[in-house]
Design a protein around this motif. Structure first.
Motif, PDB file in Angstrom:
ATOM      1  N   ASP A 145       0.832  -1.201   0.000  1.00 13.75           N
ATOM      2  CA  ASP A 145       0.000   0.000   0.000  1.00 13.75           C
ATOM      3  C   ASP A 145       0.868   1.254   0.000  1.00 13.75           C
ATOM      4  O   ASP A 145       0.619   2.209  -0.745  1.00 13.75           O
ATOM      5  CB  ASP A 145      -0.914  -0.024   1.226  1.00 13.75           C
ATOM      6  CG  ASP A 145      -1.861   1.165   1.277  1.00 13.75           C
ATOM      7  OD1 ASP A 145      -2.769   1.243   0.440  1.00 13.75           O
ATOM      8  OD2 ASP A 145      -1.679   2.027   2.172  1.00 13.75           O
ATOM      9  N   TYR A 146       1.909   1.251   0.821  1.00 15.39           N
ATOM     10  CA  TYR A 146       2.792   2.418   0.910  1.00 15.39           C
ATOM     11  C   TYR A 146       3.472   2.688  -0.434  1.00 15.39           C
ATOM     12  O   TYR A 146       3.496   3.825  -0.926  1.00 15.39           O
ATOM     13  CB  TYR A 146       3.853   2.187   1.990  1.00 15.39           C
ATOM     14  CG  TYR A 146       4.807   3.352   2.149  1.00 15.39           C
ATOM     15  CD1 TYR A 146       4.496   4.398   3.000  1.00 15.39           C
ATOM     16  CD2 TYR A 146       6.004   3.396   1.438  1.00 15.39           C
ATOM     17  CE1 TYR A 146       5.362   5.489   3.135  1.00 15.39           C
ATOM     18  CE2 TYR A 146       6.867   4.475   1.565  1.00 15.39           C
ATOM     19  CZ  TYR A 146       6.544   5.515   2.417  1.00 15.39           C
ATOM     20  OH  TYR A 146       7.399   6.574   2.543  1.00 15.39           O
ATOM     21  N   ALA A 147       4.021   1.622  -1.052  1.00 13.99           N
ATOM     22  CA  ALA A 147       4.718   1.794  -2.321  1.00 13.99           C
ATOM     23  C   ALA A 147       3.760   2.257  -3.417  1.00 13.99           C
ATOM     24  O   ALA A 147       4.095   3.119  -4.228  1.00 13.99           O
ATOM     25  CB  ALA A 147       5.399   0.488  -2.725  1.00 13.99           C
ATOM     26  N   ALA A 148       2.550   1.698  -3.431  1.00 13.44           N
ATOM     27  CA  ALA A 148       1.574   2.076  -4.451  1.00 13.44           C
ATOM     28  C   ALA A 148       1.172   3.536  -4.316  1.00 13.44           C
ATOM     29  O   ALA A 148       1.055   4.258  -5.321  1.00 13.44           O
ATOM     30  CB  ALA A 148       0.341   1.183  -4.348  1.00 13.44           C
ATOM     31  N   ARG A 149       0.953   3.976  -3.103  1.00 12.85           N
ATOM     32  CA  ARG A 149       0.543   5.361  -2.900  1.00 12.85           C
ATOM     33  C   ARG A 149       1.679   6.334  -3.205  1.00 12.85           C
ATOM     34  O   ARG A 149       1.445   7.461  -3.650  1.00 12.85           O
ATOM     35  CB  ARG A 149       0.003   5.547  -1.480  1.00 12.85           C
ATOM     36  CG  ARG A 149      -1.343   4.847  -1.293  1.00 12.85           C
ATOM     37  CD  ARG A 149      -1.845   4.849   0.144  1.00 12.85           C
ATOM     38  NE  ARG A 149      -3.022   4.006   0.241  1.00 12.85           N
ATOM     39  CZ  ARG A 149      -4.274   4.414   0.064  1.00 12.85           C
ATOM     40  NH1 ARG A 149      -4.514   5.692  -0.217  1.00 12.85           N
ATOM     41  NH2 ARG A 149      -5.290   3.573   0.168  1.00 12.85           N
ATOM     42  N   ALA A 150       2.926   5.897  -2.966  1.00 15.83           N
ATOM     43  CA  ALA A 150       4.068   6.766  -3.283  1.00 15.83           C
ATOM     44  C   ALA A 150       4.186   6.973  -4.794  1.00 15.83           C
ATOM     45  O   ALA A 150       4.261   8.115  -5.270  1.00 15.83           O
ATOM     46  CB  ALA A 150       5.355   6.158  -2.720  1.00 15.83           C
ATOM     47  N   ILE A 151       4.169   5.879  -5.568  1.00 16.83           N
ATOM     48  CA  ILE A 151       4.300   6.036  -7.028  1.00 16.83           C
ATOM     49  C   ILE A 151       3.021   6.646  -7.607  1.00 16.83           C
ATOM     50  O   ILE A 151       3.078   7.461  -8.539  1.00 16.83           O
ATOM     51  CB  ILE A 151       4.629   4.684  -7.705  1.00 16.83           C
ATOM     52  CG1 ILE A 151       4.998   4.906  -9.174  1.00 16.83           C
ATOM     53  CG2 ILE A 151       3.492   3.697  -7.586  1.00 16.83           C
ATOM     54  CD1 ILE A 151       6.281   5.643  -9.398  1.00 16.83           C
ATOM     55  N   GLY A 152       1.876   6.283  -7.052  1.00 13.60           N
ATOM     56  CA  GLY A 152       0.622   6.841  -7.544  1.00 13.60           C
ATOM     57  C   GLY A 152       0.547   8.337  -7.341  1.00 13.60           C
ATOM     58  O   GLY A 152       0.073   9.081  -8.221  1.00 13.60           O
ATOM     59  N   GLY A 153       1.027   8.809  -6.190  1.00 12.37           N
ATOM     60  CA  GLY A 153       1.043  10.248  -5.936  1.00 12.37           C
ATOM     61  C   GLY A 153       1.956  10.986  -6.898  1.00 12.37           C
ATOM     62  O   GLY A 153       1.619  12.071  -7.394  1.00 12.37           O
ATOM     63  N   ALA A 154       3.124  10.376  -7.181  1.00 11.25           N
ATOM     64  CA  ALA A 154       4.067  11.004  -8.121  1.00 11.25           C
ATOM     65  C   ALA A 154       3.480  11.061  -9.528  1.00 11.25           C
ATOM     66  O   ALA A 154       3.656  12.047 -10.253  1.00 11.25           O
ATOM     67  CB  ALA A 154       5.385  10.232  -8.112  1.00 11.25           C
ATOM     68  N   LEU A 155       2.770  10.010  -9.929  1.00 12.61           N
ATOM     69  CA  LEU A 155       2.163   9.994 -11.260  1.00 12.61           C
ATOM     70  C   LEU A 155       1.008  10.988 -11.347  1.00 12.61           C
ATOM     71  O   LEU A 155       0.823  11.656 -12.373  1.00 12.61           O
ATOM     72  CB  LEU A 155       1.673   8.581 -11.597  1.00 12.61           C
ATOM     73  CG  LEU A 155       2.775   7.552 -11.859  1.00 12.61           C
ATOM     74  CD1 LEU A 155       2.180   6.157 -11.988  1.00 12.61           C
ATOM     75  CD2 LEU A 155       3.578   7.910 -13.109  1.00 12.61           C
ATOM     76  N   ALA A 156       0.227  11.095 -10.291  1.00  8.56           N
ATOM     77  CA  ALA A 156      -0.894  12.042 -10.301  1.00  8.56           C
ATOM     78  C   ALA A 156      -0.393  13.467 -10.515  1.00  8.56           C
ATOM     79  O   ALA A 156      -1.023  14.266 -11.225  1.00  8.56           O
ATOM     80  CB  ALA A 156      -1.672  11.937  -8.988  1.00  8.56           C
ATOM     81  N   GLU A 157       0.745  13.808  -9.920  1.00 11.31           N
ATOM     82  CA  GLU A 157       1.314  15.144 -10.111  1.00 11.31           C
ATOM     83  C   GLU A 157       1.695  15.363 -11.578  1.00 11.31           C
ATOM     84  O   GLU A 157       1.486  16.446 -12.127  1.00 11.31           O
ATOM     85  CB  GLU A 157       2.539  15.320  -9.214  1.00 11.31           C
ATOM     86  CG  GLU A 157       2.197  15.461  -7.729  1.00 11.31           C
ATOM     87  CD  GLU A 157       3.431  15.741  -6.896  1.00 11.31           C
ATOM     88  OE1 GLU A 157       4.527  15.947  -7.481  1.00 11.31           O
ATOM     89  OE2 GLU A 157       3.308  15.775  -5.659  1.00 11.31           O
ATOM     90  N   ARG A 158       2.257  14.338 -12.208  1.00 14.82           N
ATOM     91  CA  ARG A 158       2.658  14.471 -13.610  1.00 14.82           C
ATOM     92  C   ARG A 158       1.443  14.555 -14.523  1.00 14.82           C
ATOM     93  O   ARG A 158       1.444  15.272 -15.511  1.00 14.82           O
ATOM     94  CB  ARG A 158       3.524  13.272 -14.031  1.00 14.82           C
ATOM     95  CG  ARG A 158       4.879  13.207 -13.343  1.00 14.82           C
ATOM     96  CD  ARG A 158       5.772  12.186 -14.029  1.00 14.82           C
ATOM     97  NE  ARG A 158       5.982  12.516 -15.437  1.00 14.82           N
ATOM     98  CZ  ARG A 158       6.853  13.416 -15.869  1.00 14.82           C
ATOM     99  NH1 ARG A 158       7.597  14.087 -15.003  1.00 14.82           N
ATOM    100  NH2 ARG A 158       6.977  13.651 -17.160  1.00 14.82           N
ATOM    101  N   TRP A 159       0.407  13.791 -14.215  1.00 13.06           N
ATOM    102  CA  TRP A 159      -0.754  13.696 -15.091  1.00 13.06           C
ATOM    103  C   TRP A 159      -1.730  14.850 -14.936  1.00 13.06           C
ATOM    104  O   TRP A 159      -2.508  15.122 -15.838  1.00 13.06           O
ATOM    105  CB  TRP A 159      -1.483  12.383 -14.847  1.00 13.06           C
ATOM    106  CG  TRP A 159      -0.716  11.166 -15.272  1.00 13.06           C
ATOM    107  CD1 TRP A 159       0.283  11.105 -16.204  1.00 13.06           C
ATOM    108  CD2 TRP A 159      -0.892   9.832 -14.784  1.00 13.06           C
ATOM    109  NE1 TRP A 159       0.749   9.809 -16.322  1.00 13.06           N
ATOM    110  CE2 TRP A 159       0.043   9.003 -15.467  1.00 13.06           C
ATOM    111  CE3 TRP A 159      -1.737   9.238 -13.842  1.00 13.06           C
ATOM    112  CZ2 TRP A 159       0.137   7.630 -15.236  1.00 13.06           C
ATOM    113  CZ3 TRP A 159      -1.651   7.885 -13.614  1.00 13.06           C
ATOM    114  CH2 TRP A 159      -0.720   7.084 -14.308  1.00 13.06           C
TER     115      TRP A 159
END
Length: 330
Positions: A50-64
């Motif tokens: 969960d932690y890893a998914a939210r970390a990469i997901g948050g970074a992608l949301a900023e880019r998108w």
């Protein structure tokens, strides 16, 4: 002559099709995502996945400039969530958080699996790895790795080990170690690390091989004692802690990898765009520092090498499952 003319005609048609497809590919890449993207996480909230998914997901949301909606679908060693993601509509609106449990281990230990990871999931990119840590409660009389082995050898079956799910990487890694050491313990599976760790801290369970991302705050907070790490090399986050391999089990190495997948059938242009975006997000020093603080290392693997790694991992865990006789407890 007729054959030569027909051949030239086919070449011209193929070139024309490629000319038309190229702008469409670029257009699809530029336009995606135009709406929120769901990221299916096959473990409960609060654990390493969960932690890893939210970390990469948050970074992608900023880019998108689009939200990433996290959906925790836990159960059956991550296979419930992985299957749900694999069966989603392949329109680019759903990503699947992939880990060894649901992708490279499950096919070998679940007699009836509702999906084929190598056929039903499209690798996008790998983005991080982390070792497991062999931990005991801080108050445990087992103060060293040698203490643990000696006690287990003198009391076969008396110790209970937790895992973050039947069929998970910690489950298979522990069974592999027990097989190599000639030891016997009782397996106590939980739905995830967040559910297992309270019982470990209290002493109701004697030990656990856990993903470092989950256990590190408790190790540094003095609530767990770490006896060894399972990586091929020691980790800089826990200086001085030996590897299992260095303690008399050469070749033993079990690292958790994290990667993103789409359901099979997702348009190629979207897969390529997501692959590039994961690579760009992984270069962000903030994300790298965030993951390192929890014991994980950003390691970007583009789609093709990631797919090759997944295949090799699938074969390795298949051999280990066969050698240990490990089966999922359904």
């Amino acid at each position: 002559m007729a054959t030569s003319t027909a051949f030239r005609r086919r070449l011209l048609l193929a070139a024309a099709a490629a000319t038309v497809a190229a702008p469409r590919l670029a257009s699809a890449q530029a336009g995606w995502p135009a709406r929120p993207v769901r990221l299916v996480i096959p473990f409960p909230a609060g654990g390493a996945t969960d932690y890893a998914a939210r970390a990469i997901g948050g970074a992608l949301a900023e880019r998108w400039g689009q939200p990433v909606v996290f959906e925790n679908r836990a159960g059956a060693g991550s296979t419930i969530g992985t299957e749900a993601g694999a069966r989603s509509t392949p329109d680019g609106a759903t990503l699947v958080m992939g880990i060894p449990a649901g992708v490279t281990i499950a096919p070998h230990i679940y007699p009836k699996l509702g999906y084929d990871p190598l056929q039903d999931l499209v690798p996008v990119a790998g983005f991080a790895t982390s070792p497991l840590v062999l931990v005991v409660p801080a108050e445990s009389p087992l103060r060293t790795f040698a203490d643990l082995v000696a006690h287990a050898r003198a009391h076969p079956g008396a110790l209970g080990y937790a895992s973050n799910g039947s069929g998970s990487l910690p489950h298979l890694a522990t069974e592999w170690f027990l097989s190599q050491a000639g030891l016997r313990m009782q397996h106590v599976p939980y739905r995830g690390s967040a559910q297992a760790l309270p019982d470990l801290i209290s002493g109701r369970i004697q030990l656990m091989m856990d993903i470092i991302v989950s256990s590190l705050p408790l190790i540094e907070g003095g609530r767990l004692r770490v006896l060894a790490v399972t990586g091929a090399q020691p980790t800089t986050r826990l200086p001085g802690v030996p590897t299992v391999a260095s303690l008399g089990y050469p070749g033993f190495a079990a690292d958790q990898w994290y990667g993103l997948f789409f359901p099979r059938g997702t348009p190629e242009a979207i897969v390529r765009k997501a692959e590039a975006d994961v690579a760009a997000a992984g270069a962000d020093t903030r994300l790298r520092g965030q993951m390192w603080q929890r014991g994980a290392e950003i390691r970007i693997l583009p789609a093709r090498p990631f797919a090759a790694m997944v295949r090799a991992d699938w074969e390795r865990w298949g051999a280990i499952a066969k050698a240990t006789g490990a089966r999922a407890e359904q």
